[in-house]
Design an enzyme around this catalytic site. Sequence first.
Site, PDB file in Angstrom:
ATOM      1  N   GLY A 227      37.341  37.807  41.063  1.00 23.77           N
ATOM      2  CA  GLY A 227      38.263  38.937  40.949  1.00 23.77           C
ATOM      3  C   GLY A 227      39.574  38.528  40.318  1.00 23.77           C
ATOM      4  O   GLY A 227      39.603  37.892  39.277  1.00 23.77           O
ATOM      5  N   ASP A 250      26.761  37.784  29.712  1.00 25.31           N
ATOM      6  CA  ASP A 250      27.718  37.351  28.685  1.00 25.31           C
ATOM      7  C   ASP A 250      29.125  37.757  29.128  1.00 25.31           C
ATOM      8  O   ASP A 250      29.447  38.934  29.190  1.00 25.31           O
ATOM      9  CB  ASP A 250      27.351  38.015  27.348  1.00 25.31           C
ATOM     10  N   ASP A 256      39.191  41.219  28.268  1.00 24.48           N
ATOM     11  CA  ASP A 256      39.703  42.331  27.450  1.00 24.48           C
ATOM     12  C   ASP A 256      39.304  43.671  28.050  1.00 24.48           C
ATOM     13  O   ASP A 256      40.082  44.638  28.004  1.00 24.48           O
ATOM     14  CB  ASP A 256      39.175  42.233  26.016  1.00 24.48           C
TER      15      ASP A 256
HETATM   16  O1  RIB Z   1      38.281  37.914  24.136  1.00 27.02           O
HETATM   17  C1  RIB Z   1      37.108  37.952  23.393  1.00 27.02           C
HETATM   18  C2  RIB Z   1      37.407  37.976  21.937  1.00 27.02           C
HETATM   19  O2  RIB Z   1      38.048  36.774  21.593  1.00 27.02           O
HETATM   20  C3  RIB Z   1      36.205  38.055  21.008  1.00 27.02           C
HETATM   21  O3  RIB Z   1      35.843  39.372  20.689  1.00 27.02           O
HETATM   22  C4  RIB Z   1      36.638  37.257  19.799  1.00 27.02           C
HETATM   23  O4  RIB Z   1      36.825  38.058  18.670  1.00 27.02           O
HETATM   24  C5  RIB Z   1      37.939  36.560  20.216  1.00 27.02           C
HETATM   25  O5  RIB Z   1      39.025  37.137  19.647  1.00 27.02           O
HETATM   26 NA    NA Z   2      29.571  41.410  27.711  1.00 28.37          NA
END
Ligand code: RIB
Ligand code: NA
Length: 309
Positions: A227, A250, A256
């Site tokens: 977490g 993955d 992000d």
């Molecule tokens: O955080 C993941 C990203 O890091 C990927 O999509 C790659 O492009 C790098 O920028």
């Molecule tokens: Na993924």
Amino acid sequence: EAFDVMVVGSCMTDLVSQAPRLPKAGETIHGHKFFIGFGGKGANQCIQAARLGVKTAMVCKVGKDFFGDNYIQNFKDNGVHTDFVGQTSDAATGAASIIVNKAGENAIVIVAGANMLLGSEELQKALPAISHAKVLVCQLEISLQTSLQALRMAQENNVKTIFNPAPAIPDLDPDFYRVSDVFCCNESEAELLTGSSVANVEEAHRASQELLKRGCGSVIITLGPQGCVVLKAQESTPKHVPTTAVTTVDTTGAGDSFIGALAFYMAHCPIMPLEEMAHRANQVAAVSVQAIGTQTSYPFKKDLPAELF
Ligand code: RIB
Ligand code: NA
């Protein structure tokens, strides 16, 4: 036109190989699957926020090439506003070579290309929009000056800022802390920034206190399956926000997805406690690790339980 979430950041074409393990220096190994996807931390965060249902705009630069054209179409397909997406013939669209192992861990090399040519001229053009946004998000895959300038612009206009110091650099300009309402990084970034080990919740608590001292509003350190840890400026004790266990395929771009979701909650439910936003962003990111790729694995509002909204 006012946007809920604006991202000033990167776009990368992800060139992804899945292999049993990461190769060693000088070694060639067989992988079993290759694919090309839309990535880059900035764009990933923007797309995740858009998919949860807020109005988003991206401020970025791609090349005048096939990958750049495709990327602009990808933003349009996801409902992201593209007036501030520039195209240059002076550099190629950013690219990321990614290897994902059996455990879903990755190693990435990015060549930022056109991303590095995003500068103050483009920020000036976006300023009227930035100054009316609810939340601005920045990372470190574009030039440092551009990121810092964008965060300052937002702060001067009372726009909430989320700063993700990724990829991390050891001697980050201290101004980055002062312009961050929420400073959000993962364990390895926290380690690089503080110079101490961040391998468990206890160490993350200490790292969050160290980062908060540097002047940001709040700190979130994401810890993958553990977490995250949340520390708010007004409080001296960090809180551990656990997440539910899932089968990981993955993890690329999970951070992000978390930040995109956090931006969504900050824009959409500004009075929600930060721990609750982090708890919900954990759930969104947990969906993303169960499928391959970055944006290909990010959920839409319709895919998620109603209690997250
Ligand atoms: O955080 C993941 C990203 O890091 C990927 O999509 C790659 O492009 C790098 O920028
Ligand atoms: Na993924």
